[in-house]
Design an enzyme around this catalytic site. Sequence first.
Site, PDB file in Angstrom:
ATOM      1  N   SER A   1      97.140 -42.849  16.633  1.00 26.04           N
ATOM      2  CA  SER A   1      97.685 -43.047  17.976  1.00 26.04           C
ATOM      3  C   SER A   1      99.164 -43.523  18.151  1.00 26.04           C
ATOM      4  CB  SER A   1      96.960 -44.023  18.999  1.00 26.04           C
ATOM      5  OG  SER A   1      95.777 -43.261  19.494  1.00 26.04           O
TER       6      SER A   1
ATOM      7  N   LYS B   1     101.555 -41.327  19.772  1.00 28.67           N
ATOM      8  CA  LYS B   1     102.032 -41.265  21.206  1.00 28.67           C
ATOM      9  C   LYS B   1     103.295 -41.683  21.451  1.00 28.67           C
ATOM     10  CE  LYS B   1      97.248 -41.959  22.741  1.00 28.67           C
ATOM     11  NZ  LYS B   1      96.390 -42.108  21.691  1.00 28.67           N
TER      12      LYS B   1
ATOM     13  N   LYS C   1     103.253 -49.918  19.170  1.00 28.07           N
ATOM     14  CA  LYS C   1     101.956 -48.921  19.389  1.00 28.07           C
ATOM     15  C   LYS C   1     101.118 -49.248  18.034  1.00 28.07           C
ATOM     16  CE  LYS C   1      99.747 -46.258  21.555  1.00 28.07           C
ATOM     17  NZ  LYS C   1      98.625 -46.686  20.902  1.00 28.07           N
TER      18      LYS C   1
ATOM     19  N   SER D   1      96.482 -46.821  25.385  1.00 26.81           N
ATOM     20  CA  SER D   1      96.682 -45.918  24.415  1.00 26.81           C
ATOM     21  C   SER D   1      95.587 -44.399  24.807  1.00 26.81           C
ATOM     22  CB  SER D   1      96.057 -46.191  23.037  1.00 26.81           C
ATOM     23  OG  SER D   1      96.552 -45.435  21.988  1.00 26.81           O
TER      24      SER D   1
END
Length: 428
Positions: free
Chosen positions: A73, A76, A263, A137
């Site tokens: 993720s 992203k 993140k 997320s």
Amino acid sequence: MLKKIKKALLSLAASGLLLTGISTWQAAPVAAATANYQQQDLNLDVKAAIAVDADSGQILYAKNATTPRQIASMTKLVTVYLTLQAIKQGKLSWTSTSKPTAAIAKISQNTEYSNVPLTSSRAYTIKDLYRATLIESANGAAMTLAQAVSGDQVTFVKKMRKLLTSWGIKDAKIYNACGLANGNLGSAAYPGVGKDVENEMSATDMAIVCQKLLKDFPEVLQTTSITSATFSSGSTQSQMTNWNWMLKGLSSYYSDLPVDGLKTGTTDKAGACFAGTVKKNGHRIITVVLGAKHANSQDPSRFVQTAKLMHYVYQNYTAVTLKKGFSISGANTVKVPEGKETSSKVVLDKTVTIWAKQGSKLQTSLSKTTVSAPVKKGSKVASYKFSATSGKLPSLSGKTVTAPAVATQDNQEANFFVRLWRSIFGSK
């Protein structure tokens, strides 16, 4: 100008560093914080890692940093960059809306993945989707952002690849906007590739993504630092909790590390990953860890390893910021043999931060010591090059840390007879 130079000199003196051209300057000790991680003891329990200065990109630590690995993720962050870019270009606004496809809605309702539930019968604002992407997320939200930017997933993936290539990232493998394995995307899977493929980048590449995002859109930190929020989907309210547990108030918060982004990422192949950033003592760094342990959903290993890396940087380096306009003794002039004046003064053209290991000796020099006339005030005539006795000062650009040197005054070309006289009898 004199006040600025005096202030900069006082700052250097206070930090225990002396900066001179060609001669050395030595890093002073830094007071220990919660633990002392010497480099030989920094055995990070991750597959790959990197730590860099957020501004200059100076690499402060690296482990297997150029080997591409699954990034999950953390993907992203690229999706968010392109979303913010589209807003800046006027192609989208925060109040623009996007309706997920049935395939995206189905993914968003899968509780095995990180999500907020979406429905294909409803349009969502870019702002809500953006917040869900960064805080929760949310995979479906990220894919809906991709759809808003490019119209469909494949076109957006091509846009992601083009962006990364423009940043000098050559070996990334990108197949979707969210970071799930291709086979988890159902009918929204990228065509022509296997179900097990996942997005891949090296720790170095991910650090470049973080650096670009923070430089071009620093406001992203206003969202990545949010610990929890509510997502509304019609009559349904979903509570979002940030997966970055290093934020204040969450379980892996360290009082001496005011982390405010960026993140996380987790898949079976990727393990636990985290691209983090923290600003301490006025200096921001970016860290990336790939492939930390992930025994279960409560395993904090990636944050433990990130904290270890961040502590190492702040405890084993001294950061010195040289302000724009600073004159470096011993490297503050260039020769101008054909100028009215046979030399020109130069100063730093931008603020630069140099990180020095404790006990190491660094030096600075000019890339050119002789230039041609005329010299125009404010023009770049050379570059300051920084080096260390402990080795080079590498950066994400692949080059050592440098900063432009500019002339402080005009220096026109001397007339023909003066130049002739100098060529015969010397400049004196």
